[in-house]
Scaffold this motif. Structure first.
Motif, PDB file in Angstrom:
ATOM      1  N   LEU A 162       0.845  -1.164   0.069  1.00  0.00           N
ATOM      2  CA  LEU A 162      -0.137  -0.081  -0.007  1.00  0.00           C
ATOM      3  C   LEU A 162       0.989   1.160  -0.024  1.00  0.00           C
ATOM      4  N   ALA A 163       0.498   2.087  -0.952  1.00  0.00           N
ATOM      5  CA  ALA A 163       1.359   3.676  -0.845  1.00  0.00           C
ATOM      6  C   ALA A 163       1.092   4.145   0.586  1.00  0.00           C
ATOM      7  N   PRO A 164       1.777   5.270   0.536  1.00  0.00           N
ATOM      8  CA  PRO A 164       1.850   6.165   1.778  1.00  0.00           C
ATOM      9  C   PRO A 164       0.467   6.809   1.799  1.00  0.00           C
ATOM     10  N   VAL A 165      -0.208   7.143   2.743  1.00  0.00           N
ATOM     11  CA  VAL A 165      -1.311   8.052   2.753  1.00  0.00           C
ATOM     12  C   VAL A 165      -0.924   9.463   1.984  1.00  0.00           C
ATOM     13  N   ASN A 166      -1.788   9.699   1.304  1.00  0.00           N
ATOM     14  CA  ASN A 166      -1.460  11.115   0.367  1.00  0.00           C
ATOM     15  C   ASN A 166      -0.591  11.169  -0.659  1.00  0.00           C
ATOM     16  N   GLN A 167      -0.110  10.059  -1.087  1.00  0.00           N
ATOM     17  CA  GLN A 167       0.474   9.709  -2.004  1.00  0.00           C
ATOM     18  C   GLN A 167       0.011   9.493  -3.399  1.00  0.00           C
ATOM     19  N   SER A 168      -1.487   9.264  -3.513  1.00  0.00           N
ATOM     20  CA  SER A 168      -2.112   9.017  -4.617  1.00  0.00           C
ATOM     21  C   SER A 168      -1.906   7.751  -5.137  1.00  0.00           C
ATOM     22  N   GLY A 169      -1.430   6.719  -4.248  1.00  0.00           N
ATOM     23  CA  GLY A 169      -1.270   5.252  -4.736  1.00  0.00           C
ATOM     24  C   GLY A 169      -0.015   5.083  -5.342  1.00  0.00           C
ATOM     25  N   THR A 170       0.807   6.035  -5.369  1.00  0.00           N
ATOM     26  CA  THR A 170       2.071   6.021  -5.983  1.00  0.00           C
ATOM     27  C   THR A 170       3.421   5.914  -5.033  1.00  0.00           C
ATOM     28  N   MET A 171       4.280   5.069  -5.182  1.00  0.00           N
ATOM     29  CA  MET A 171       5.388   4.743  -4.298  1.00  0.00           C
ATOM     30  C   MET A 171       6.633   5.638  -5.045  1.00  0.00           C
ATOM     31  N   VAL A 172       7.570   6.207  -4.213  1.00  0.00           N
ATOM     32  CA  VAL A 172       8.558   7.007  -4.833  1.00  0.00           C
ATOM     33  C   VAL A 172       9.349   6.466  -5.796  1.00  0.00           C
ATOM     34  N   PHE A 173       9.629   5.005  -5.708  1.00  0.00           N
ATOM     35  CA  PHE A 173      10.488   4.358  -6.724  1.00  0.00           C
ATOM     36  C   PHE A 173       9.990   4.283  -7.990  1.00  0.00           C
ATOM     37  N   SER A 224     -11.150   0.724  -5.488  1.00  0.00           N
ATOM     38  CA  SER A 224      -9.549   0.168  -6.321  1.00  0.00           C
ATOM     39  C   SER A 224      -8.600   1.258  -5.710  1.00  0.00           C
ATOM     40  N   GLU A 225      -7.211   0.752  -5.952  1.00  0.00           N
ATOM     41  CA  GLU A 225      -6.368   1.430  -5.624  1.00  0.00           C
ATOM     42  C   GLU A 225      -5.107   1.332  -6.459  1.00  0.00           C
ATOM     43  N   ALA A 226      -4.705   2.504  -7.479  1.00  0.00           N
ATOM     44  CA  ALA A 226      -3.641   2.096  -8.399  1.00  0.00           C
ATOM     45  C   ALA A 226      -3.885   0.928  -9.247  1.00  0.00           C
ATOM     46  N   GLY A 227      -5.270   1.000  -9.587  1.00  0.00           N
ATOM     47  CA  GLY A 227      -5.509   0.038 -10.686  1.00  0.00           C
ATOM     48  C   GLY A 227      -5.836  -1.643 -10.259  1.00  0.00           C
ATOM     49  N   GLN A 228      -5.914  -1.492  -8.707  1.00  0.00           N
ATOM     50  CA  GLN A 228      -6.154  -2.798  -8.364  1.00  0.00           C
ATOM     51  C   GLN A 228      -7.122  -2.936  -7.197  1.00  0.00           C
ATOM     52  N   PRO A 229      -8.033  -3.954  -6.994  1.00  0.00           N
ATOM     53  CA  PRO A 229      -9.262  -3.848  -6.137  1.00  0.00           C
ATOM     54  C   PRO A 229      -8.523  -3.820  -4.802  1.00  0.00           C
ATOM     55  N   LEU A 230      -9.090  -2.938  -3.999  1.00  0.00           N
ATOM     56  CA  LEU A 230      -8.453  -2.641  -2.506  1.00  0.00           C
ATOM     57  C   LEU A 230      -8.292  -3.923  -1.831  1.00  0.00           C
ATOM     58  N   TRP A 231      -9.148  -4.734  -1.837  1.00  0.00           N
ATOM     59  CA  TRP A 231      -9.341  -5.720  -1.050  1.00  0.00           C
ATOM     60  C   TRP A 231      -8.037  -6.624  -1.060  1.00  0.00           C
ATOM     61  N   LYS A 232      -7.710  -6.714  -2.459  1.00  0.00           N
ATOM     62  CA  LYS A 232      -6.381  -7.335  -2.909  1.00  0.00           C
ATOM     63  C   LYS A 232      -5.213  -6.819  -2.469  1.00  0.00           C
ATOM     64  N   ARG A 233      -5.057  -5.446  -2.271  1.00  0.00           N
ATOM     65  CA  ARG A 233      -3.772  -4.926  -1.964  1.00  0.00           C
ATOM     66  C   ARG A 233      -3.778  -5.298  -0.459  1.00  0.00           C
ATOM     67  N   LEU A 234      -4.838  -4.721   0.193  1.00  0.00           N
ATOM     68  CA  LEU A 234      -5.017  -5.175   1.681  1.00  0.00           C
ATOM     69  C   LEU A 234      -4.616  -6.659   2.133  1.00  0.00           C
ATOM     70  N   ALA A 235      -5.283  -7.414   1.360  1.00  0.00           N
ATOM     71  CA  ALA A 235      -5.021  -8.955   1.722  1.00  0.00           C
ATOM     72  C   ALA A 235      -3.488  -9.010   1.594  1.00  0.00           C
ATOM     73  N   TYR A 236      -2.863  -8.687   0.538  1.00  0.00           N
ATOM     74  CA  TYR A 236      -1.426  -8.986   0.224  1.00  0.00           C
ATOM     75  C   TYR A 236      -0.505  -8.352   1.251  1.00  0.00           C
TER      76      TYR A 236
END
Length: 513
Positions: free
Chosen positions: A223-234, A452-464
């Motif tokens: 999960l990307a940091p809060v307020n990062q619009s689902g984007t990671m720095v790398f 969804s978050e960053a094009g993926q269902p949110l539940w999947k990102r949470l579960a991962y």
């Protein structure tokens, strides 16, 4: 080139070569173990990305070993020897104490980003011991310290490379030899950052100012940091600067927990089908458990992972109720999560003290009892190198359906804490526990909402993220029930090191801290 003795996968070998080229351009030749002075101050950044089990940590560890063998000095968070113009150095960082401790358990001398931003100021007398241990001076003659005490310090440092640990072995406490903390004024050299998916833009910019050569290790499925619009720095780096590990490393090939985590990448997999996979895995392997209730005995040291705050608050209050915790006090052994620091600007030095000791936002601590002053708590910071502190505390216990939290006691200012028997999956990121309980009804609710978050269902990102917090055992809790405790809360296993006092300030006439 000559690779380390172990056998890398093809993508690991390619990543190792690319990082070696980056280091060579910075004046460090791993092949010839040749070091030359730094060649510039502009930040050069590269990222190694991959999902859980792809071998990122193994690669980080092998690069660390190669740099150390080449003569690069390892900078830890506890002491930094006097600078030499020709010295090359490496700092290995993680965003949280728990993430750093996971690396240390694997033999990698990691510390937190906060701990490297602040450097300890040593008492000059004891600094002579630190310099001697670090190999930069002769054995000192210290008044009041016997040869036997110095021998104990030397023996400890030979095995652990920790200056505070060595001084503790000689019978000293942190408050004896560390007189304060200061913000780092000069840049360092090479930085490795694990769990870099947790970095926000400001932290990334701070790190680039400190490290001319920066290598990020991160998992794009987190999960990307809060307020990062689902984007990671790398993910913002140019493509040639992102090295991707795809192969599941052989040591983890038969891990049912990682099998479940990687199954979530299937775009056609729905929540119900995934739960059937979990249930089937539990029938085949005892490392996965299909849980009919939350096991309360695990919650004191390994929080239940949830999505919704309402679930978190309900579970916390149920945990306190089954342990018979009073409304107006904490029991020794209750888990807490640091929620930040409430200090005015005039107490900047004390803020540095608290943060450098590990009391940063998101830190997990165990309450050991009241301090000597009203509002102070004795705490064990989980995963910290020097874990026991005494600090002014503001503890907040949230209640179901109540807007304002209940505060059993509070200092006028200090470190603020929420209860830690259950935490959100976002806050658990970067941490790992031997056994993890995931509250599945919350993920079902996320799946039904269709977010969804960053094009993926949110539940999947949470579960991962939730699943990959488990090092050895995953409990997938499917019912809203709580077991009864089989024993009371305990702290005897944590009371092996005396707490280092962290007073807010000298008491002033108008207020007592």
């Amino acid at each position: 080139m000559t690779l380390p003795a172990l056998t890398f996968s093809d993508d690991q070998a390619a990543a190792y070569d690319a990082v070696a080229d980056l280091l060579r351009s910075a004046g460090i030749d791993l092949d010839d173990q040749l070091l030359t002075p730094p060649r510039g101050t502009a930040a050069s950044v590269m990222a190694v990305t991959g999902k859980a089990g792809s071998g990122k940590t193994l690669l980080l560890a092998e690069l660390y070993k190669a740099l150390e063998a080449a003569g690069v000095e390892i900078v830890s968070g506890d002491y930094e020897s006097r600078k030499r113009r020709d010295k090359r150095s490496l700092a290995i960082l993680a965003p949280t104490n728990k993430a750093a401790s996971v690396l240390r358990l694997r033999g990698v001398p990691a510390t937190t980003i906060h701990r490297i931003l602040y450097t300890p100021v040593y008492d000059p007398e004891y600094e002579r011991i630190a310099e001697w241990l670090a190999g930069n001076g002769d054995r000192p003659d210290i008044a009041g310290m016997s040869d036997l005490a110095l021998d104990r310090a030397e023996a400890f440092y030979a095995n652990n490379k920790s200056i505070p640990g060595a001084l503790a072995a000689a019978g000293l406490r942190g408050s004896d030899f560390i007189t304060g903390w200061k913000r780092r004024e000069e840049p360092l050299d090479i930085g490795f950052v694990d769990e870099s998916s947790m970095l926000d833009d400001k932290q990334f910019e701070d790190l680039k100012e400190i490290f001319p050569t920066l290598l990020l290790f991160g998992d794009p499925a987190q999960l990307a940091p809060v307020n990062q619009s689902g984007t990671m720095v790398f993910e913002k780096l140019p493509d040639p600067r992102i090295l991707t590990l795809n192969r599941i490393h052989r040591q983890d090939a038969d891990n049912p927990i990682l099998d479940l985590a990687h199954a979530l990448a299937d775009p056609d997999l729905g929540f119900d089908a995934f739960e059937r996979m979990v249930e089937d895995a539990a029938k085949r392997d005892d490392r996965v458990v299909w849980g009919q209730r939350v096991e309360v005995d695990l919650m004191a040291r390994s929080p239940v992972l949830v999505w919704r705050n309402a679930t978190r608050i309900r579970l916390i209050n149920a945990f306190r109720a089954v342990h018979g915790a009073p409304q107006d006090a904490l029991l020794e052994g209750e888990p807490l999560i640091c929620d930040g620091l409430e200090l005015p600007l005039k107490h900047r030095k004390k803020r540095l003290d608290l943060e450098a000791r590990g009391l940063i936002k998101g830190a997990q601590v165990i309450y050991l009892g009241e301090g000597r002053k009203p509002g102070f708590s004795r705490l064990h910071v989980m995963g910290a190198e020097d874990p026991q502190v005494s600090a002014a505390s503001i503890v907040k216990i949230e209640k179901p359906d109540e807007e304002e939290p209940f505060i059993p006691f509070a200092a006028r200012m200090g470190a603020t804490f929420l209860h830690g028997a259950a935490v959100t999956i976002h806050k658990a990121q970067g941490s790992q526990w031997d056994t993890v309980q995931v509250f599945a009804p919350d993920l079902y609710a996320a799946a039904r909402m269709g977010r969804s978050e960053a094009g993926q269902p949110l539940w999947k990102r949470l579960a991962y993220v939730a699943i990959t917090r488990a090092q050895n055992r995953l409990i997938w809790v499917v019912r809203n029930r709580l077991s009864k405790p089989t024993e009371g809360l305990r702290v005897d296993d944590l009371r092996r090191v005396p707490a280092a006092p962290l007073s807010l300030s000298e008491p002033e006439p108008e207020e007592q801290t």
